[in-house]
Scaffold this active site. Structure first.
Site: not given
Ligand code: SAJ
Length: 455
Positions: A13, A130, A215, A222, A253, A266, A269, A339-340
């Site tokens: 990816y 990573t 990283k 998050r 706020h 999921g 990352c 996963y999302k």
């Molecule tokens: N999720 C929640 N609530 C939220 C946001 C996400 O439950 O408010 C869940 C999603 O459904 C998913 C998981 O968290 O299961 C992760 O999804 P994501 O959209 O937050 O992130 P990734 O894993 O797709 O991508 C992340 C990103 N990191 C950050 O935003 C800090 C991306 O910028 C990174 O490059 C990526 O990880 C990576 O490759 O490390």
């Protein structure tokens, strides 16, 4: 530093979009992967992963003659390692009885070893995968020096994390700020020169270990924020509050930005990287560890909500099936396994875990995943389409906020299923509309009646 040829090891990816972007920006790029299916697919001009715009840029890169694919690395001016760093499958760390996951660095080790025979004076090696802090200095550096060349003197070595969001990778590769950490300042400079070929965002130079920390800090932040949101959802249900309303009000706020609760965290990352900190220092990371536990237990929270849903509607049905609390024999349509939203990636997906938990309780689950319609997923009964998934269901369970699922018309669904029970775990559906269509809609983070014990 000038680059003519780049060798990218790992075409997943991150690796494939990165290799293609360098190729359409003029570099000769050899993409290398140990998976023959990946190489054969690319040599046919096709791609093995779903990412918006990727097929076009790969086609452009291949037709320009700048992107080729092979299972063997070759000499080049620069090498970029973007291979997976998953968990060790059968081994856990232990700190005072607290079990934690361990990084599996086999792919990074193998990629570094594959570069050694081709490493020349003046070359640049970049680790993008990573990785736990100090991987570049303590793992990759010594392997590359088996070439007889010295890192930072004969060749350049740096770590530069990708930060792109799946679904927006090609845009973010170019626009995001990029951190480049060198084992020497000269190495960081060489890395800067490489990424300056296409990165329009700010490029910041630092040292390799700081870049590795940055990283993992991003993804850990998050993860902890999502864990907090998931705890707020559990609290809201106890208080009889709508967590989605509360979050939107709190986020008014100026200094608050609460993320969204959901069925779990999921992907490869956010659910993985924080463990690199716990492994590095379990005695220093109680908060990070707890957040992982909260997010990893969210699928069980959803399981309890499903039981609650059947229980709350049991009044009507108990006479019919006699099985009061267990999920045995209950037919559930699971919508979404990725996963999302809007990605085809099922790695570490909380949705698949939830389906497994439901099946372990005797439920009959039919899953529909529009981004992987033909996926054979271990032990999961896949529906042929949405109608097939919901037709005989007793409960419609929404697990992923795919855009198409958000747009679903409850009246249309009502005409295709005998279910009148629905559970929305991702805040996608309008409660009034679904209730008007005849559904009892339960939602994660919303409890109509408080479950507080009287004082
Ligand atoms: N999720 C929640 N609530 C939220 C946001 C996400 O439950 O408010 C869940 C999603 O459904 C998913 C998981 O968290 O299961 C992760 O999804 P994501 O959209 O937050 O992130 P990734 O894993 O797709 O991508 C992340 C990103 N990191 C950050 O935003 C800090 C991306 O910028 C990174 O490059 C990526 O990880 C990576 O490759 O490390």
């Amino acid at each position: 530093m000038n680059f003519q040829k780049l060798c990218v090891l790992g075409l997943g990816y991150i690796g494939l979009p990165t290799a293609s972007t360098f190729a359409v920006n003029g570099l000769k790029v050899l993409g290398v992967d140990i998976n023959p299916h990946v190489i054969e697919t690319l040599q046919r001009g096709q791609i093995h992963i779903h990412e918006p715009g990727l097929q076009d840029i790969v086609t452009q890169a291949i037709q320009s003659g700048h992107l080729t694919a092979s299972m063997q690395a070759e000499p080049a001016d620069a090498f970029l390692i973007s291979v997976p760093t998953p968990f060790k499958e059968h081994e856990l760390g232990d700190y005072n009885g607290q079990k934690y996951k361990l990084a599996n660095m086999d792919a990074v080790t193998a990629a570094a070893i594959a570069i050694v025979p081709h490493l020349r004076k003046g070359n640049l090696v970049v680790l993008e995968s990573t990785s736990p802090p100090r991987t570049t200095v303590d793992l990759v550096n010594p392997i590359l020096e088996r070439s007889g060349l010295k890192a930072g003197i004969d060749f350049y070595l740096c770590y530069s994390p990708e930060r792109v969001l799946p679904g927006q990778i090609l845009r973010e590769l170019v626009e995001n700020a990029r951190v480049v950490g060198g084992v020497t300042p000269e190495s960081a400079r060489a890395g800067h020169d490489l990424y300056a070929i296409f990165v329009q965002g700010k490029i910041i130079e630092t040292d390799a270990t700081t870049a590795e920390m940055v990283k993992i800090m991003e993804n850990t932040t998050r993860d902890v924020n999502i864990a907090l949101a998931n705890e707020f959802a559990r609290l809201a249900e106890k208080m009889g509050v709508n967590v989605w309303e509360a979050i939107s009000l709190a986020n008014l706020h100026p200094r608050i930005n609460i993320l969204s609760p959901g069925p779990g965290v999921g992907g490869h990352c956010i659910s993985v990287d924080p463990w690199f900190f716990v492994e590095a220092a379990p005695e220093l990371t109680p908060l990070i560890y707890k957040a992982r536990q909260v997010n990893d237990s969210q699928p069980h929270f959803v399981l309890e909500k499903v039981k609650q849903a059947f229980h709350s509607s049991a009044g009507k049905h108990s006479a019919e099936d006699g099985s009061m609390s267990a999920l045995s024999g209950k037919k559930i349509a699971a919508l979404g396994l990725a996963y999302k939203p809007d990605v085809d990636d099922l790695r570490e997906s909380p949705a698949t875990e939830i389906v497994h938990l439901l099946q372990a309780e005797g439920a009959q689950v039919k899953a529909w995943e529009p981004f992987k319609p033909v996926a054979q997923i271990d032990g999961i009964h896949m529906a042929s389409d949405l109608n097939d998934a919901v037709r005989d269901a007793d409960l419609v369970l929404l697990l992923v906020k795919h855009t198409d699922f958000v747009k679903l018309d409850p009246n249309e669904i009502a005409s295709k299923t005998k279910a009148r029970l629905a559970l929305d775990t991702v805040n996608a559906w309008n409660a009034d509309e679904w209730q008007k269509a005849g559904f009892q809609l339960l939602r994660l983070g919303v409890q109509t009646t408080p479950v507080l014990k009287a004082a």
